[in-house]
Scaffold this motif. Structure first.
Motif, mmCIF file in Angstrom:
data_model
loop_
_atom_site.group_PDB
_atom_site.id
_atom_site.type_symbol
_atom_site.label_atom_id
_atom_site.label_comp_id
_atom_site.label_asym_id
_atom_site.label_seq_id
_atom_site.Cartn_x
_atom_site.Cartn_y
_atom_site.Cartn_z
ATOM 1 N N ALA A 127 43.278 36.969 48.652
ATOM 2 C CA ALA A 127 42.601 37.447 47.439
ATOM 3 C C ALA A 127 42.782 38.946 47.225
ATOM 4 C CB ALA A 127 41.108 37.104 47.501
ATOM 5 N N ASP A 128 42.859 39.705 48.317
ATOM 6 C CA ASP A 128 42.946 41.165 48.212
ATOM 7 C C ASP A 128 44.354 41.672 48.521
ATOM 8 O OD1 ASP A 128 41.724 43.693 47.731
ATOM 9 O OD2 ASP A 128 41.623 44.065 49.900
ATOM 10 N N TRP A 129 45.353 40.803 48.446
ATOM 11 C CA TRP A 129 46.708 41.228 48.780
ATOM 12 C C TRP A 129 47.429 41.882 47.596
ATOM 13 C CZ3 TRP A 129 50.251 39.032 52.950
ATOM 14 C CH2 TRP A 129 49.534 38.850 54.145
ATOM 15 N N TYR A 130 46.910 41.762 46.415
ATOM 16 C CA TYR A 130 47.491 42.389 45.223
ATOM 17 C C TYR A 130 46.438 43.277 44.571
ATOM 18 C CZ TYR A 130 51.447 39.287 45.883
ATOM 19 O OH TYR A 130 52.544 38.649 46.408
ATOM 20 N N VAL A 131 46.852 44.060 43.596
ATOM 21 C CA VAL A 131 45.942 45.010 42.952
ATOM 22 C C VAL A 131 45.264 44.310 41.779
ATOM 23 C CG1 VAL A 131 45.701 47.275 41.887
ATOM 24 C CG2 VAL A 131 47.453 46.900 43.652
ATOM 25 N N TRP A 132 44.026 43.883 42.015
ATOM 26 C CA TRP A 132 43.227 43.202 41.001
ATOM 27 C C TRP A 132 42.111 44.120 40.520
ATOM 28 C CZ3 TRP A 132 44.933 38.661 39.200
ATOM 29 C CH2 TRP A 132 45.759 37.875 40.013
ATOM 30 N N ALA A 133 41.759 44.015 39.259
ATOM 31 C CA ALA A 133 40.681 44.845 38.715
ATOM 32 C C ALA A 133 40.011 44.126 37.551
ATOM 33 C CB ALA A 133 41.219 46.202 38.255
ATOM 34 N N ASP A 134 38.716 44.378 37.398
ATOM 35 C CA ASP A 134 37.973 43.794 36.283
ATOM 36 C C ASP A 134 38.339 44.491 34.981
ATOM 37 O OD1 ASP A 134 36.604 42.051 37.966
ATOM 38 O OD2 ASP A 134 35.011 43.514 38.352
ATOM 39 N N ALA A 135 38.143 43.753 33.904
ATOM 40 C CA ALA A 135 38.342 44.340 32.570
ATOM 41 C C ALA A 135 37.232 45.345 32.269
ATOM 42 C CB ALA A 135 38.347 43.235 31.520
ATOM 43 N N LYS A 136 37.504 46.225 31.347
ATOM 44 C CA LYS A 136 36.447 47.067 30.805
ATOM 45 C C LYS A 136 35.475 46.182 30.013
ATOM 46 C CE LYS A 136 39.085 51.390 30.416
ATOM 47 N NZ LYS A 136 39.624 52.417 29.470
ATOM 48 N N GLN A 155 48.188 42.814 33.578
ATOM 49 C CA GLN A 155 48.322 41.476 33.005
ATOM 50 C C GLN A 155 47.080 40.649 33.334
ATOM 51 O OE1 GLN A 155 50.629 40.226 31.026
ATOM 52 N NE2 GLN A 155 49.716 38.181 30.977
ATOM 53 N N TRP A 156 46.518 40.012 32.324
ATOM 54 C CA TRP A 156 45.331 39.188 32.512
ATOM 55 C C TRP A 156 45.697 37.892 33.220
ATOM 56 C CZ3 TRP A 156 40.333 39.819 32.496
ATOM 57 C CH2 TRP A 156 39.476 38.712 32.382
ATOM 58 N N GLU A 157 44.838 37.501 34.183
ATOM 59 C CA GLU A 157 44.993 36.243 34.902
ATOM 60 C C GLU A 157 43.703 35.441 34.749
ATOM 61 O OE1 GLU A 157 45.600 33.086 36.413
ATOM 62 O OE2 GLU A 157 47.402 34.333 36.633
ATOM 63 N N SER A 158 43.783 34.343 34.006
ATOM 64 C CA SER A 158 42.571 33.592 33.660
ATOM 65 C C SER A 158 41.931 32.903 34.855
ATOM 66 C CB SER A 158 42.899 32.555 32.576
ATOM 67 O OG SER A 158 43.876 31.644 33.038
ATOM 68 N N ARG A 159 42.708 32.607 35.905
ATOM 69 C CA ARG A 159 42.128 31.936 37.068
ATOM 70 C C ARG A 159 41.069 32.805 37.740
ATOM 71 N NH1 ARG A 159 47.537 31.055 36.861
ATOM 72 N NH2 ARG A 159 48.366 28.934 37.070
ATOM 73 N N ARG A 160 41.324 34.092 37.790
ATOM 74 C CA ARG A 160 40.385 35.015 38.425
ATOM 75 C C ARG A 160 39.544 35.782 37.420
ATOM 76 N NH1 ARG A 160 42.363 37.690 43.930
ATOM 77 N NH2 ARG A 160 40.850 39.236 43.193
ATOM 78 N N CYS A 161 39.908 35.676 36.157
ATOM 79 C CA CYS A 161 39.260 36.479 35.113
ATOM 80 C C CYS A 161 39.340 37.962 35.474
ATOM 81 C CB CYS A 161 37.806 36.055 34.903
ATOM 82 S SG CYS A 161 37.661 34.437 34.102
ATOM 83 N N GLN A 162 40.534 38.365 35.894
ATOM 84 C CA GLN A 162 40.814 39.756 36.235
ATOM 85 C C GLN A 162 42.226 40.100 35.795
ATOM 86 O OE1 GLN A 162 39.914 39.788 40.570
ATOM 87 N NE2 GLN A 162 38.505 41.475 40.098
ATOM 88 N N TYR A 163 42.489 41.404 35.762
ATOM 89 C CA TYR A 163 43.833 41.910 35.528
ATOM 90 C C TYR A 163 44.508 42.171 36.875
ATOM 91 C CZ TYR A 163 42.955 42.931 30.552
ATOM 92 O OH TYR A 163 42.695 42.847 29.208
ATOM 93 N N TYR A 164 45.848 42.020 36.907
ATOM 94 C CA TYR A 164 46.611 42.487 38.058
ATOM 95 C C TYR A 164 47.588 43.573 37.597
ATOM 96 C CZ TYR A 164 50.560 39.413 36.680
ATOM 97 O OH TYR A 164 51.597 38.801 36.012
ATOM 98 N N LEU A 165 47.902 44.468 38.524
ATOM 99 C CA LEU A 165 48.776 45.612 38.253
ATOM 100 C C LEU A 165 50.236 45.218 38.415
ATOM 101 C CD1 LEU A 165 49.127 48.729 37.788
ATOM 102 C CD2 LEU A 165 49.025 48.961 40.292
ATOM 103 N N HIS A 166 51.061 45.670 37.476
ATOM 104 C CA HIS A 166 52.520 45.522 37.616
ATOM 105 C C HIS A 166 53.160 46.805 37.078
ATOM 106 C CE1 HIS A 166 53.179 44.622 33.252
ATOM 107 N NE2 HIS A 166 51.985 44.075 33.361
#
Length: 542
Positions: A127-136, A155-166
């Protein structure tokens, strides 16, 4: 002939970059492969280079042509099998050619098993292996960071309801290097290839491993300073100072972890690709204290500025800040317009300029990366929009046409279909202009750029001053670039005319012995050297 120690063979080495998709196709599918490289090892040996750097050949969906890796420990079937790589290592080493491979550590493919698991929810083992962040609160991305390939870096990821960094393509999610388990897993993948006998690694975008944990916004950059280093100037990426999405202080400790691993395999080397707000300073930091990277290189000489002042100032600045590390210079690679076109003075490839640039690059202090086709004087190929493959070029067309023009297949035999690269239609077209410069045409021409490349590298290999000596620039007016290369047993004077008209240069009041170098050009009258168009001159101080 000068020989470096076995463990420091890379100091002053010439490294030949191979883009495997475009080097040689062995199975008639239109795409180059590992067996194709094996087939051309005798040609590589004939060039006089010390090592080859092979761009990624690992399993990948190929959204960014191998720089989006889904399995770090296997060969993509497009390029062959792991046994082919083993054979490549053995065949290269039999010819005393070192093998350096790309490692893309900062991000993976979105098809990598790590990411597939990580995106499922917030409680899995990755779960913490990539850069995930909540939306504003309004649903927008966490901050203003941008992707090099255009648009926001989230990029938004609906499974986690978070963004990931690319930082690159949407399909290239960034790993979270603040997690020690990530660092360990990444280094385990690196060691897999060390155990297979590779001699080193070119570390892609190595300063992008860590991100600012506070996710602070990058500040805006003034319009006058929006100049790219390896990316298009009309790219909004150039609108920011990238203080927080890369080149974080924590990355220095990771460079030490990489070096500690390589030190367990004597004679192996690390070459970091660095693109930061101050790439020269970062190169110095990442190679300091003999406990981080062995070498670093940047995009500072991959620009359009082709003045003696710019080259002198760039190299001099690195010399002033890199007091401990070892530089590596390049005029071309798979990401920028070919140098024979980029630095052409009239948009036409000039063979004499190509020869001079070979000598100039090979005379700078440090090691050298030369891109496949440089020895043939290949210019940038014109690729029609409908034939483009590069997502970068497709996004920014027509102002920026991407990287396909420098990635077209190598021309081996003029009279054969597709210049001998493949029996099938290649993944990118072979330029007609490139076919005219095919290897079989040049190898029999004593005045060709290929013949000069081979002759110069043979001569360079016997010059201690050019391999490991210090560099001292002479204050010269445009368009002359001149400097000394000095080591205990030898001092060389190196002079280059960067333009296509004859130039005069007053030689220093020294006793000089003219070197026996192919393409040596110029006549001396009353201590004044008349350099021919794109001429170069070497003399030993005695």
């Amino acid at each position: 002939m000068y020989m470096a120690s076995n463990n420091e063979w890379w100091k002053g080495a010439v490294i030949y970059q191979i883009y495997p998709r475009s080097f040689q196709d062995s199975n008639a599918d239109g795409i180059g492969d590992l067996k194709g490289i094996i087939h051309r090892l005798d040609y590589i040996k004939s060039l006089g280079v010390d090592a080859v750097w092979i761009s990624p050949f690992f399993k990948s969906p190929m959204k960014d042509f191998g720089y989006d890796i889904s399995d770090y420990r296997d060969v993509d079937p497009m390029f062959g099998a792991i046994e082919d790589f083993d054979e490549l290592i053995n065949q290269a080493h039999e010819r005393d050619i070192k093998i350096i491979i790309d490692q893309v550590l900062s991000h993976t493919s979105n098809q990598h098993p790590w990411f597939i698991e990580s995106r499922e929810n917030k409680i899995n083992d990755k779960a913490d292996w990539y850069v995930w962040a909540d939306a504003k609160p309004d649903g927008s991305p966490p901050n203003n960071w941008l992707s090099i390939f255009g648009g926001v870096a989230w990029q938004w990821e609906s499974r986690r309801c978070q963004y990931y960094l690319h930082n690159f393509l949407t399909e290239q999610p960034d790993l979270n290097f603040h997690n020690p388990d990530v660092r360990k897993a990444v280094l385990d993948n690196v060691e897999f290839w060390l155990k297979k006998g590779v001699d080193g690694f070119r570390l892609d975008a190595i300063n992008f491993c860590f991100h600012d944990q506070q996710l602070r916004d990058n500040p805006a950059k003034p319009v006058a300073l929006r100049q790219g280093r390896g990316f298009s100037e009309d790219n909004p990426y150039a609108f920011q100072y990238h203080y927080y999405n890369n080149t974080q202080p924590e990355n220095l400790a990771f460079m030490e972890e990489i070096r500690a691993l390589l030190d367990r395999y004597p004679g192996t080397v690390s070459l970091g690709e660095i693109s930061s707000e101050d790439s020269l300073q970062t190169m110095a930091e990442y190679t300091a204290d003999d406990n981080k990277l062995h070498m670093g290189y940047s995009f500072e000489l991959l620009t359009r500025d082709y003045s003696a002042k710019y080259i002198r100032d760039t190299v001099s600045r690195l010399e002033s800040v890199m007091t401990e590390g070892w530089p590596c210079w390049a005029f071309a690679n798979h990401d920028v317009e070919r140098v024979a076109s980029r630095w052409s003075t009239n948009s036409v490839v000039n063979n004499e300029q190509v020869k001079m640039l070979t000598a100039l690059l090979g005379s700078l202090r440090g090691s050298v990366c030369m891109y496949q086709g440089e020895e043939l004087g290949l210019g940038e190929a014109a690729v029609a929009f409908e034939e483009l493959q590069d997502p970068y070029g497709i996004t920014f067309w027509p102002n920026f046409k991407g990287r396909d023009g420098c990635r077209t297949p190598m021309p081996w035999t003029k009279a054969k279909p597709h210049a001998g690269f493949s029996e099938a239609k290649p993944w990118l077209p072979v330029s007609n202009e490139h076919s005219e410069r095919a290897v079989d045409e040049q190898v029999q021409d004593n005045n060709s750029t290929l013949s000069y490349y081979q002759a110069f590298l043979r001569w360079r290999g016997a010059q201690p001053a050019l391999k490991t000596g210090e560099i001292e620039f002479i204050d010269t007016p445009e368009p002359i670039l001149a400097f000394y290369r000095k080591v205990d047993e030898q001092t060389l004077l190196c002079i280059f005319n960067l333009v296509d008209t004859q130039q005069a240069f007053t030689l220093p009041e020294l006793t000089l012995s003219e070197c026996d170098v192919k393409h040596q050009s110029g006549s001396i009258t009353n201590n004044v050297l008349q350099l021919s168009a794109f001429g170069c001159y070497f003399a030993e101080v005695i």
